[in-house]
Scaffold this motif. Structure first.
Motif, PDB file in Angstrom:
ATOM      1  N   ARG A 317       0.840  -1.197   0.000  1.00 51.15           N
ATOM      2  CA  ARG A 317       0.000   0.000   0.000  1.00 51.15           C
ATOM      3  C   ARG A 317       0.878   1.252   0.000  1.00 51.15           C
ATOM      4  NH1 ARG A 317      -5.321  -0.569   0.696  1.00 51.15           N
ATOM      5  NH2 ARG A 317      -6.069  -2.685   1.139  1.00 51.15           N
ATOM      6  N   VAL A 318       0.612   2.124  -0.940  1.00 48.81           N
ATOM      7  CA  VAL A 318       1.395   3.347  -1.100  1.00 48.81           C
ATOM      8  C   VAL A 318       0.570   4.529  -0.606  1.00 48.81           C
ATOM      9  CG1 VAL A 318       2.459   4.884  -2.802  1.00 48.81           C
ATOM     10  CG2 VAL A 318       2.717   2.409  -3.026  1.00 48.81           C
ATOM     11  N   PRO A 319       1.155   5.409   0.207  1.00 52.40           N
ATOM     12  CA  PRO A 319       0.404   6.561   0.717  1.00 52.40           C
ATOM     13  C   PRO A 319      -0.208   7.391  -0.407  1.00 52.40           C
ATOM     14  CG  PRO A 319       2.532   6.373   1.816  1.00 52.40           C
ATOM     15  CD  PRO A 319       2.538   5.380   0.701  1.00 52.40           C
ATOM     16  N   ALA A 320      -1.352   7.971  -0.146  1.00 56.15           N
ATOM     17  CA  ALA A 320      -2.017   8.807  -1.147  1.00 56.15           C
ATOM     18  C   ALA A 320      -1.130   9.989  -1.501  1.00 56.15           C
ATOM     19  CB  ALA A 320      -3.363   9.292  -0.613  1.00 56.15           C
ATOM     20  N   GLY A 321      -1.101  10.330  -2.760  1.00 50.49           N
ATOM     21  CA  GLY A 321      -0.286  11.444  -3.235  1.00 50.49           C
ATOM     22  C   GLY A 321       0.130  11.219  -4.673  1.00 50.49           C
ATOM     23  N   GLU A 322       1.082  11.997  -5.130  1.00 49.02           N
ATOM     24  CA  GLU A 322       1.563  11.867  -6.486  1.00 49.02           C
ATOM     25  C   GLU A 322       3.036  12.244  -6.548  1.00 49.02           C
ATOM     26  OE1 GLU A 322       0.168  15.245  -9.153  1.00 49.02           O
ATOM     27  OE2 GLU A 322      -1.280  15.381  -7.501  1.00 49.02           O
ATOM     28  N   CYS A 323       3.753  11.699  -7.519  1.00 51.03           N
ATOM     29  CA  CYS A 323       5.161  12.048  -7.682  1.00 51.03           C
ATOM     30  C   CYS A 323       5.609  11.730  -9.100  1.00 51.03           C
ATOM     31  CB  CYS A 323       6.040  11.329  -6.666  1.00 51.03           C
ATOM     32  SG  CYS A 323       6.446   9.640  -7.118  1.00 51.03           S
ATOM     33  N   TYR A 324       6.686  12.375  -9.481  1.00 51.83           N
ATOM     34  CA  TYR A 324       7.329  12.107 -10.768  1.00 51.83           C
ATOM     35  C   TYR A 324       8.803  11.879 -10.510  1.00 51.83           C
ATOM     36  CZ  TYR A 324       9.167  12.760 -15.499  1.00 51.83           C
ATOM     37  OH  TYR A 324       9.807  12.580 -16.710  1.00 51.83           O
ATOM     38  N   THR A 325       9.338  10.792 -11.004  1.00 48.36           N
ATOM     39  CA  THR A 325      10.782  10.551 -10.920  1.00 48.36           C
ATOM     40  C   THR A 325      11.305  10.292 -12.322  1.00 48.36           C
ATOM     41  OG1 THR A 325      10.513   8.164 -10.581  1.00 48.36           O
ATOM     42  CG2 THR A 325      10.645   9.542  -8.614  1.00 48.36           C
ATOM     43  N   ARG A 326      12.557  10.609 -12.522  1.00 47.52           N
ATOM     44  CA  ARG A 326      13.166  10.391 -13.832  1.00 47.52           C
ATOM     45  C   ARG A 326      14.592   9.896 -13.673  1.00 47.52           C
ATOM     46  NH1 ARG A 326      14.109  16.492 -16.256  1.00 47.52           N
ATOM     47  NH2 ARG A 326      15.148  17.426 -14.457  1.00 47.52           N
ATOM     48  N   ILE A 327      14.994   9.068 -14.613  1.00 46.43           N
ATOM     49  CA  ILE A 327      16.338   8.530 -14.590  1.00 46.43           C
ATOM     50  C   ILE A 327      16.967   8.695 -15.971  1.00 46.43           C
ATOM     51  CG2 ILE A 327      15.700   6.800 -12.856  1.00 46.43           C
ATOM     52  CD1 ILE A 327      16.034   4.710 -15.187  1.00 46.43           C
ATOM     53  N   GLU A 328      18.265   8.511 -16.034  1.00 42.87           N
ATOM     54  CA  GLU A 328      18.995   8.568 -17.301  1.00 42.87           C
ATOM     55  C   GLU A 328      19.065   7.163 -17.879  1.00 42.87           C
ATOM     56  OE1 GLU A 328      20.383  10.485 -20.379  1.00 42.87           O
ATOM     57  OE2 GLU A 328      20.039  11.618 -18.531  1.00 42.87           O
ATOM     58  N   ALA A 329      18.058   6.806 -18.658  1.00 45.53           N
ATOM     59  CA  ALA A 329      18.041   5.520 -19.349  1.00 45.53           C
ATOM     60  C   ALA A 329      18.981   5.602 -20.552  1.00 45.53           C
ATOM     61  CB  ALA A 329      16.620   5.182 -19.787  1.00 45.53           C
ATOM     62  N   PRO A 330      19.329   4.484 -21.177  1.00 46.73           N
ATOM     63  CA  PRO A 330      20.253   4.535 -22.320  1.00 46.73           C
ATOM     64  C   PRO A 330      19.805   5.454 -23.447  1.00 46.73           C
ATOM     65  CG  PRO A 330      20.011   2.278 -21.564  1.00 46.73           C
ATOM     66  CD  PRO A 330      19.016   3.098 -20.788  1.00 46.73           C
ATOM     67  N   LYS A 331      18.507   5.617 -23.620  1.00 44.36           N
ATOM     68  CA  LYS A 331      18.004   6.425 -24.719  1.00 44.36           C
ATOM     69  C   LYS A 331      17.619   7.838 -24.296  1.00 44.36           C
ATOM     70  CE  LYS A 331      16.600   2.247 -27.054  1.00 44.36           C
ATOM     71  NZ  LYS A 331      17.506   1.458 -26.198  1.00 44.36           N
ATOM     72  N   GLY A 332      17.703   8.126 -22.993  1.00 46.57           N
ATOM     73  CA  GLY A 332      17.395   9.468 -22.523  1.00 46.57           C
ATOM     74  C   GLY A 332      16.582   9.452 -21.244  1.00 46.57           C
ATOM     75  N   GLU A 333      15.859  10.531 -21.016  1.00 45.02           N
ATOM     76  CA  GLU A 333      15.093  10.668 -19.769  1.00 45.02           C
ATOM     77  C   GLU A 333      13.867   9.765 -19.766  1.00 45.02           C
ATOM     78  OE1 GLU A 333      12.153  13.848 -17.591  1.00 45.02           O
ATOM     79  OE2 GLU A 333      13.871  14.673 -18.673  1.00 45.02           O
ATOM     80  N   LEU A 334      13.878   8.801 -18.861  1.00 47.57           N
ATOM     81  CA  LEU A 334      12.725   7.923 -18.659  1.00 47.57           C
ATOM     82  C   LEU A 334      12.047   8.351 -17.364  1.00 47.57           C
ATOM     83  CD1 LEU A 334      11.002   5.361 -19.234  1.00 47.57           C
ATOM     84  CD2 LEU A 334      12.716   4.070 -17.922  1.00 47.57           C
ATOM     85  N   GLY A 335      10.790   8.750 -17.460  1.00 51.56           N
ATOM     86  CA  GLY A 335      10.080   9.258 -16.288  1.00 51.56           C
ATOM     87  C   GLY A 335       8.827   8.473 -15.972  1.00 51.56           C
ATOM     88  N   PHE A 336       8.506   8.411 -14.682  1.00 46.73           N
ATOM     89  CA  PHE A 336       7.274   7.759 -14.215  1.00 46.73           C
ATOM     90  C   PHE A 336       6.522   8.734 -13.320  1.00 46.73           C
ATOM     91  CE2 PHE A 336       9.822   4.128 -15.374  1.00 46.73           C
ATOM     92  CZ  PHE A 336       8.905   3.225 -15.890  1.00 46.73           C
ATOM     93  N   TYR A 337       5.291   9.009 -13.697  1.00 51.27           N
ATOM     94  CA  TYR A 337       4.415   9.856 -12.892  1.00 51.27           C
ATOM     95  C   TYR A 337       3.315   8.961 -12.331  1.00 51.27           C
ATOM     96  CZ  TYR A 337       0.878  13.353 -11.723  1.00 51.27           C
ATOM     97  OH  TYR A 337      -0.062  14.108 -11.076  1.00 51.27           O
TER      98      TYR A 337
END
Length: 390
Positions: A317-337
């Motif tokens: 169970r994940v606390p209510a809210g929202e976030c965006y993270t990004r990493i440097e994948a081989p092809k560029g910025e991979l983000g998850f919102y």
């Protein structure tokens, strides 16, 4: 009335140079491209919508199938987003194992790109060389995760399994031999007159255009913009590593080739440092919200067993809210919102795939160029349709 010399041509989705099920509709004036339209969606699987009916753990195998040539990076980007929302502390050894996995994945991804890019331009030998080294990395991934393409290795709070001594020994051997292999690739290509003619001063992306089109990864750095999330916004412990961020001079296809070549060397440096500094300890957090029993878990510890079974059945169970993270994948910025409503499944999830964003500039680069140049340009972008279409 259209010019009688104009021809409309379908380039893909079956064409091997489109690197997957990508369709381009070209308007040609002889051999020159006047207009390009991109058509996506042939591999659409609705991953963002599917995530709403999956627990956070069940999504991990799904994201492996975005950029399936760099599945370790996909998994890392996703679990970092969930861990940020839960404010989890990750054991140091797990952090280092993640970096080992993702940097090997970066090299493996770039090797396959180089092999495919070279053969697009008529160079056959590099595919033999690149797959020779890539096979070593695939063997290591198989030893660690049991799989060779989609690994399901990352876990919320750590990683699935420790690296065996056999795997660590294989990585050490790879780190030693790889710089010499890189020289083999460069001997074949760097001054090859055909390769140089088809890459230099072709598909030039200015730094301004690179930024305005939202490019990232080697496509951005090839245009001289020194931006790498591992340096600019360190995550997963990258602040503890020393490496350089290569950039290009004019932003042509040749510059993007050189940037990826140097990135493989820098990833090799990171692997060497990670091996030297690899700490002992746990590979998964002991936080009770994501607790998993060790292999020698005593079944008579009823309280722990009940807690484990509950989490396994109900999901994290994940606390209510929202976030965006990004990493440097081989092809560029991979983000998850991710948007959470406090349950064990995300309320909404959006994926920012670098291949999809980077493709947008292709029509601009292709205009006025030969069809042969379009092959070079598209290859230099380095796309995987799994993350373009999601």
């Amino acid at each position: 009335m259209p010019d009688s010399r104009e021809v409309t041509l379908n380039f893909g989705p079956q064409h091997p140079a489109t690197h997957g099920v990508l369709r381009l509709v070209l308007v040609l004036d002889g051999e020159y491209v006047k207009d390009t339209k991109l058509y996506y969606g042939y591999l659409h699987r609705g991953m963002e919508k599917l995530a709403e009916s999956r627990t956070y753990d069940q999504i991990i195998p799904m994201v492996d199938r975005l950029d399936y040539l760099a599945a370790m990076s996909n998994g890392l980007g996703y679990v970092l987003a969930v861990e940020k929302m839960m404010d989890l502390e990750i054991p140091p050894r797990a952090q280092y194992l993640r970096i080992l996995a993702t940097e090997m994945s970066r090299i493996a991804s770039h090797l396959l790109w180089l092999a495919a890019f070279a053969i697009d331009l008529g160079a056959i030998t590099p595919i033999m060389y690149c797959f020779r080294e890539r096979e070593i990395l695939m063997d290591i991934f198989e030893e660690v995760s049991g799989a060779r393409l989609t690994y399901n290795y990352m876990r919320i709070g750590g990683v699935k399994a420790d690296f065996s001594e056999k795997a660590l020994t294989s990585i050490r051997e790879f780190v030693k031999i790889f710089p010499g292999k890189m020289k083999d690739y460069e001997t074949l290509l760097n001054t090859n007159p055909v390769f140089v003619a088809r890459t230099k001063n072709v598909g030039i992306i200015s730094a301004r255009d690179a930024v305005n089109f939202g490019l990232s990864g080697p496509c951005l750095r090839g245009s001289g913009v020194k931006f790498d999330l591992r340096k600019n916004e360190p995550y997963a412990g990258y602040e503890n590593f020393s490496f350089d961020v290569p950039t290009g001079a004019i932003g042509d296809v040749y510059d993007r080739y050189l940037v990826r070549m140097e990135e493989m060397r820098q990833s090799n440096r990171i692997l060497e440092q990670a091996l030297d500094k690899l700490p002992a300890g746990e590979i998964l957090t002991s936080d009770p919200r994501v607790y998993r029993p060790p292999k020698d878990h005593a079944l008579d510890n009823v309280e722990s067993l009940i807690q484990y079974c509950y989490i396994a059945m109900e999901g994290i169970r994940v606390p209510a809210g929202e976030c965006y993270t990004r990493i440097e994948a081989p092809k560029g910025e991979l983000g998850f919102y991710i948007v959470s409503d406090g349950s064990a499944k995300p309320y909404r999830m959006y994926i920012r795939p670098p291949s999809f964003i980077n493709l947008d500039i292709v029509p601009k680069l292709a205009e006025g160029r030969l069809v042969a140049d379009l092959v070079s340009i598209l290859g230099s972008i380095d796309i995987v349709l799994g993350e373009v279409d999601k």
